[in-house]
Design a protein around this motif. Structure first.
Motif, PDB file in Angstrom:
ATOM      1  N   HIS A 184     -17.900  -6.254  67.672  1.00  0.00           N
ATOM      2  CA  HIS A 184     -18.885  -6.699  66.678  1.00  0.00           C
ATOM      3  C   HIS A 184     -19.308  -5.544  65.772  1.00  0.00           C
ATOM      4  CE1 HIS A 184     -20.000 -10.656  68.579  1.00  0.00           C
ATOM      5  NE2 HIS A 184     -19.525 -10.048  69.653  1.00  0.00           N
ATOM      6  N   PRO A 185     -18.578  -5.234  64.704  1.00  0.00           N
ATOM      7  CA  PRO A 185     -19.008  -4.137  63.827  1.00  0.00           C
ATOM      8  C   PRO A 185     -20.298  -4.444  63.081  1.00  0.00           C
ATOM      9  CG  PRO A 185     -17.176  -5.319  62.840  1.00  0.00           C
ATOM     10  CD  PRO A 185     -17.320  -5.842  64.238  1.00  0.00           C
ATOM     11  N   GLU A 186     -20.643  -5.708  62.967  1.00  0.00           N
ATOM     12  CA  GLU A 186     -21.852  -6.082  62.241  1.00  0.00           C
ATOM     13  C   GLU A 186     -23.123  -5.660  62.977  1.00  0.00           C
ATOM     14  OE1 GLU A 186     -21.072  -9.507  65.022  1.00  0.00           O
ATOM     15  OE2 GLU A 186     -19.875  -8.108  63.827  1.00  0.00           O
ATOM     16  N   LEU A 187     -22.993  -5.263  64.249  1.00  0.00           N
ATOM     17  CA  LEU A 187     -24.159  -4.884  65.048  1.00  0.00           C
ATOM     18  C   LEU A 187     -24.390  -3.382  65.116  1.00  0.00           C
ATOM     19  CD1 LEU A 187     -23.745  -7.327  68.091  1.00  0.00           C
ATOM     20  CD2 LEU A 187     -25.052  -7.672  65.975  1.00  0.00           C
ATOM     21  N   THR A 188     -23.544  -2.604  64.467  1.00  0.00           N
ATOM     22  CA  THR A 188     -23.577  -1.154  64.655  1.00  0.00           C
ATOM     23  C   THR A 188     -24.137  -0.362  63.484  1.00  0.00           C
ATOM     24  OG1 THR A 188     -21.358  -0.819  63.758  1.00  0.00           O
ATOM     25  CG2 THR A 188     -21.530  -1.337  66.115  1.00  0.00           C
ATOM     26  N   GLY A 189     -24.169  -0.937  62.295  1.00  0.00           N
ATOM     27  CA  GLY A 189     -24.548  -0.179  61.109  1.00  0.00           C
ATOM     28  C   GLY A 189     -23.402   0.618  60.511  1.00  0.00           C
ATOM     29  N   ASP A 190     -22.253   0.641  61.177  1.00  0.00           N
ATOM     30  CA  ASP A 190     -21.055   1.303  60.659  1.00  0.00           C
ATOM     31  C   ASP A 190     -20.283   0.285  59.823  1.00  0.00           C
ATOM     32  OD1 ASP A 190     -18.557   2.518  60.238  1.00  0.00           O
ATOM     33  OD2 ASP A 190     -18.572   3.501  62.196  1.00  0.00           O
ATOM     34  N   LEU A 191     -20.183   0.532  58.527  1.00  0.00           N
ATOM     35  CA  LEU A 191     -19.621  -0.448  57.597  1.00  0.00           C
ATOM     36  C   LEU A 191     -18.109  -0.326  57.419  1.00  0.00           C
ATOM     37  CD1 LEU A 191     -22.293  -0.244  54.748  1.00  0.00           C
ATOM     38  CD2 LEU A 191     -22.082  -2.036  56.486  1.00  0.00           C
ATOM     39  N   ARG A 192     -17.452   0.556  58.146  1.00  0.00           N
ATOM     40  CA  ARG A 192     -16.054   0.847  57.841  1.00  0.00           C
ATOM     41  C   ARG A 192     -15.122  -0.354  58.026  1.00  0.00           C
ATOM     42  NH1 ARG A 192     -14.669   5.938  61.265  1.00  0.00           N
ATOM     43  NH2 ARG A 192     -16.255   5.008  62.639  1.00  0.00           N
ATOM     44  N   VAL A 193     -15.353  -1.190  59.013  1.00  0.00           N
ATOM     45  CA  VAL A 193     -14.497  -2.373  59.191  1.00  0.00           C
ATOM     46  C   VAL A 193     -14.710  -3.355  58.054  1.00  0.00           C
ATOM     47  CG1 VAL A 193     -14.025  -4.372  60.641  1.00  0.00           C
ATOM     48  CG2 VAL A 193     -14.289  -2.128  61.686  1.00  0.00           C
ATOM     49  N   PRO A 201     -15.489   3.641  72.467  1.00  0.00           N
ATOM     50  CA  PRO A 201     -14.857   4.116  71.227  1.00  0.00           C
ATOM     51  C   PRO A 201     -13.522   3.422  70.986  1.00  0.00           C
ATOM     52  CG  PRO A 201     -14.582   5.743  72.968  1.00  0.00           C
ATOM     53  CD  PRO A 201     -15.463   4.670  73.530  1.00  0.00           C
ATOM     54  N   VAL A 202     -13.267   3.088  69.726  1.00  0.00           N
ATOM     55  CA  VAL A 202     -12.007   2.467  69.326  1.00  0.00           C
ATOM     56  C   VAL A 202     -11.505   3.167  68.067  1.00  0.00           C
ATOM     57  CG1 VAL A 202     -10.890   0.355  68.497  1.00  0.00           C
ATOM     58  CG2 VAL A 202     -12.607   0.217  70.299  1.00  0.00           C
ATOM     59  N   GLY A 203     -10.326   3.744  68.140  1.00  0.00           N
ATOM     60  CA  GLY A 203      -9.694   4.280  66.949  1.00  0.00           C
ATOM     61  C   GLY A 203      -8.952   3.181  66.215  1.00  0.00           C
ATOM     62  N   ILE A 204      -9.139   3.089  64.902  1.00  0.00           N
ATOM     63  CA  ILE A 204      -8.543   1.997  64.126  1.00  0.00           C
ATOM     64  C   ILE A 204      -7.636   2.579  63.051  1.00  0.00           C
ATOM     65  CG2 ILE A 204      -8.995  -0.040  62.703  1.00  0.00           C
ATOM     66  CD1 ILE A 204     -11.713  -0.255  64.021  1.00  0.00           C
ATOM     67  N   ASP A 205      -6.364   2.212  63.075  1.00  0.00           N
ATOM     68  CA  ASP A 205      -5.425   2.666  62.069  1.00  0.00           C
ATOM     69  C   ASP A 205      -5.870   2.188  60.691  1.00  0.00           C
ATOM     70  OD1 ASP A 205      -3.916   3.767  64.053  1.00  0.00           O
ATOM     71  OD2 ASP A 205      -2.350   2.227  64.049  1.00  0.00           O
ATOM     72  N   ILE A 226      -8.446   3.357  59.071  1.00  0.00           N
ATOM     73  CA  ILE A 226      -9.864   3.655  58.871  1.00  0.00           C
ATOM     74  C   ILE A 226     -10.105   5.101  59.265  1.00  0.00           C
ATOM     75  CG2 ILE A 226     -12.223   3.148  59.600  1.00  0.00           C
ATOM     76  CD1 ILE A 226     -11.473   0.261  59.883  1.00  0.00           C
ATOM     77  N   ASP A 227     -10.479   5.913  58.297  1.00  0.00           N
ATOM     78  CA  ASP A 227     -10.659   7.344  58.535  1.00  0.00           C
ATOM     79  C   ASP A 227     -11.944   7.623  59.308  1.00  0.00           C
ATOM     80  OD1 ASP A 227      -8.326   7.887  57.126  1.00  0.00           O
ATOM     81  OD2 ASP A 227      -9.393   8.102  55.209  1.00  0.00           O
ATOM     82  N   GLY A 228     -12.001   8.813  59.849  1.00  0.00           N
ATOM     83  CA  GLY A 228     -13.206   9.256  60.519  1.00  0.00           C
ATOM     84  C   GLY A 228     -13.110   9.153  62.023  1.00  0.00           C
ATOM     85  N   ALA A 229     -14.247   9.323  62.669  1.00  0.00           N
ATOM     86  CA  ALA A 229     -14.313   9.290  64.131  1.00  0.00           C
ATOM     87  C   ALA A 229     -13.990   7.895  64.649  1.00  0.00           C
ATOM     88  CB  ALA A 229     -15.716   9.696  64.573  1.00  0.00           C
ATOM     89  N   PRO A 230     -13.608   7.782  65.923  1.00  0.00           N
ATOM     90  CA  PRO A 230     -13.409   6.446  66.510  1.00  0.00           C
ATOM     91  C   PRO A 230     -14.623   5.554  66.295  1.00  0.00           C
ATOM     92  CG  PRO A 230     -12.596   8.119  68.004  1.00  0.00           C
ATOM     93  CD  PRO A 230     -13.301   8.854  66.887  1.00  0.00           C
ATOM     94  N   PHE A 231     -14.385   4.293  66.101  1.00  0.00           N
ATOM     95  CA  PHE A 231     -15.453   3.334  65.854  1.00  0.00           C
ATOM     96  C   PHE A 231     -16.226   3.091  67.146  1.00  0.00           C
ATOM     97  CE2 PHE A 231     -17.483  -0.596  64.694  1.00  0.00           C
ATOM     98  CZ  PHE A 231     -17.645  -0.493  63.328  1.00  0.00           C
TER      99      PHE A 231
END
Length: 214
Positions: free
Chosen positions: A181-190, A124-128, A130-135
């Motif tokens: 690699h956010p492109e591998l997760t399906g999470d589009l927030r980054v 898990p990575v929290g990103i300033d 970007i709202d929501g749960a840790p990435f």
């Protein structure tokens, strides 16, 4: 809708298709970039994960290395993931001296810091900003950031496990980099964060970038 934005993905090696798909899902017009003329037609660029030395070598071979550096210096928004983070660093540890990065972010990055392919992991990575749960971040032969300069902003660190505290997301103005690699997760927030960064840069900034004006 951001279809008026054209974001290129450097399509020399690495996770090109995945980034193109993620950007399209964020309603940006996404195009592969392999030639200087294609670079000229985009408002921003993604440098994907892959192998940083190979990407650098191919950028030189395809006549893209200096044009990309010029666009970065001119203000073009760029997002680099994993190998892309290495290539956006001002200083790279354990890299080849004859293959310098594009640069742009005042940070010291250690190449392959988390180990080899077999040492790949998820954390898990929290990103300033970007709202929501840790990435849920995927690290594959990933770098980490040893140090940032005064102009660079640390956005994210690993929050648990043996790598807890390591810097893995950084922004400096129009430049964004992640070790994962956010492109591998399906999470589009980054990707959504980057698209918004590009949108806020405005057309004036894009034209200045294309002209190489800082």
């Amino acid at each position: 809708m951001n279809r008026d934005l054209t974001i290129g993905v450097l399509a020399l090696q690495g996770d090109v298709r995945e980034h193109l798909s993620a950007l399209a899902e964020c309603d940006a017009l996404a195009r592969p970039v392999r030639r200087p003329s294609e670079l000229d037609s985009v408002d921003a660029l993604v440098i994907p994960g892959g192998e940083s030395t190979t990407i650098s070598n191919l950028a030189i071979e395809f006549g893209l290395f200096e044009p990309i550096k010029k666009r970065i210096n001119g203000g073009m928004p760029v997002y680099g993931s994993c190998a892309g983070m290495i290539l956006l660093a001002g200083t790279v540890l354990d890299g080849r001296e004859d293959r310098p990065p594009f640069g742009g972010i005042d940070m010291i990055v250690r190449r392959n810091a988390f180990g080899r392919q077999v040492d790949s992991f998820e954390a898990p990575v929290g990103i300033d900003g970007i709202d929501g749960a840790p990435f849920h971040a995927v690290f594959i032969r990933a770098p980490w950031v040893e140090e940032v300069g005064p102009e660079a902003q640390v956005l994210g660190r690993v929050t648990s496990g043996a790598a807890a505290g390591r810097i893995v997301a950084v922004r400096q103005g129009h430049l964004l980099a992640t070790a994962f690699h956010p492109e591998l997760t399906g999470d589009l927030r980054v990707h959504e964060y980057f698209v918004e960064l590009v949108r806020q840069s405005g057309s004036h900034g894009v034209e200045m970038a294309r002209a190489g004006v800082s």
